[in-house]
Design an enzyme around this catalytic site. Structure first.
Site, PDB file in Angstrom:
ATOM      1  N   CYS A  26      67.848  34.073  32.726  1.00 34.42           N
ATOM      2  CA  CYS A  26      67.148  35.104  31.965  1.00 34.42           C
ATOM      3  C   CYS A  26      66.037  35.669  32.841  1.00 34.42           C
ATOM      4  O   CYS A  26      65.349  34.923  33.540  1.00 34.42           O
ATOM      5  CB  CYS A  26      66.557  34.475  30.698  1.00 34.42           C
ATOM      6  SG  CYS A  26      65.596  35.614  29.709  1.00 34.42           S
ATOM      7  N   GLN A  34      56.952  47.247  34.470  1.00 31.19           N
ATOM      8  CA  GLN A  34      58.290  47.662  34.894  1.00 31.19           C
ATOM      9  C   GLN A  34      58.195  48.847  35.856  1.00 31.19           C
ATOM     10  O   GLN A  34      57.202  49.549  35.904  1.00 31.19           O
ATOM     11  CB  GLN A  34      59.142  48.011  33.677  1.00 31.19           C
ATOM     12  CG  GLN A  34      59.486  46.778  32.871  1.00 31.19           C
ATOM     13  CD  GLN A  34      60.259  47.075  31.603  1.00 31.19           C
ATOM     14  OE1 GLN A  34      60.467  48.215  31.224  1.00 31.19           O
ATOM     15  NE2 GLN A  34      60.677  46.014  30.923  1.00 31.19           N
ATOM     16  N   GLU A  60      73.633  35.114  35.081  1.00 25.21           N
ATOM     17  CA  GLU A  60      74.426  34.748  33.913  1.00 25.21           C
ATOM     18  C   GLU A  60      75.214  35.970  33.435  1.00 25.21           C
ATOM     19  O   GLU A  60      74.697  37.077  33.396  1.00 25.21           O
ATOM     20  CB  GLU A  60      73.484  34.256  32.814  1.00 25.21           C
ATOM     21  CG  GLU A  60      74.183  33.653  31.644  1.00 25.21           C
ATOM     22  CD  GLU A  60      73.201  33.032  30.670  1.00 25.21           C
ATOM     23  OE1 GLU A  60      73.071  33.557  29.558  1.00 25.21           O
ATOM     24  OE2 GLU A  60      72.564  32.030  31.050  1.00 25.21           O
TER      25      GLU A  60
END
Length: 187
Positions: A26, A34, A60
């Site tokens: 994650c 950002q 993932e």
């Protein structure tokens, strides 16, 4: 860092051992931070940890849309930079994977996206002249902030290398590679 000290900008989680080779589970960059390169930094950091572990890894899956937006540019710039810096006249996808710690399937995906991977008679070929790679490097530069591996002091979780299918030592040798993993001059 500002006059009040250090502040978190994001985080990521890493599994100590992943049965499917995930090096990052994650990732989050806080909204106010950002578009400043911190997500890319965390991705690069996860691959540097994989190098310390002597493993290849991948995020993932399935990846979110934002995950793809973060990983595709990282893979592209890292792979193009690797190809430009490489002095080898011949190398396999597995060689690239061992040296970058990027999983082979992610390298194949990225080279396909760039349009420079050709599949002929069951064999992959990277079809890119140096000037094409230089153009790609300008279009997809390695951006700051960078991870300095010399400042990374971390001891990885040790597993049985023979049973760990993501260890770079469990990967097959390429043609022209001796037992130590070094290429020979006659490739």
């Amino acid at each position: 860092v500002d006059n009040r000290g250090f502040h978190p900008v994001g985080y990521y989680s890493k599994e100590k051992y992943s049965d499917v080779g995930y090096n990052l589970a994650c990732i989050l960059t806080f909204p106010c931070h950002q578009r400043k390169g911190y997500g890319r930094f965390l991705i690069a950091f996860s691959y540097e940890l994989s190098k310390k572990e002597e493993k290849v890894g991948s995020p993932e899956k399935p990846m979110s849309d934002l995950g793809q937006q973060a990983y595709k540019p990282y893979w592209t710039s890292t792979i193009v930079d690797f190809l430009l810096r490489s002095t080898d006249t011949s190398m396999s996808i597995m060689d690239m994977s061992k040296r970058t710690s990027i999983m082979a399937e992610d390298i194949v995906f990225t080279l396909n996206q760039l349009g420079i991977l050709k599949f002929i008679n069951g064999v992959y070929f990277i079809a890119a002249e140096r000037n094409m790679l230089e153009q790609l490097a300008k279009k997809h530069p390695v951006k700051e902030p960078w991870v300095d591996p010399s400042r990374l002091h971390w001891t990885p979780f040790i597993t049985d290398v023979k049973r760990d299918k993501f260890s770079i030592h469990s990967k097959k040798q390429s043609l022209g590679e001796d037992e130590s993993g070094r290429g020979s001059n006659n490739v």
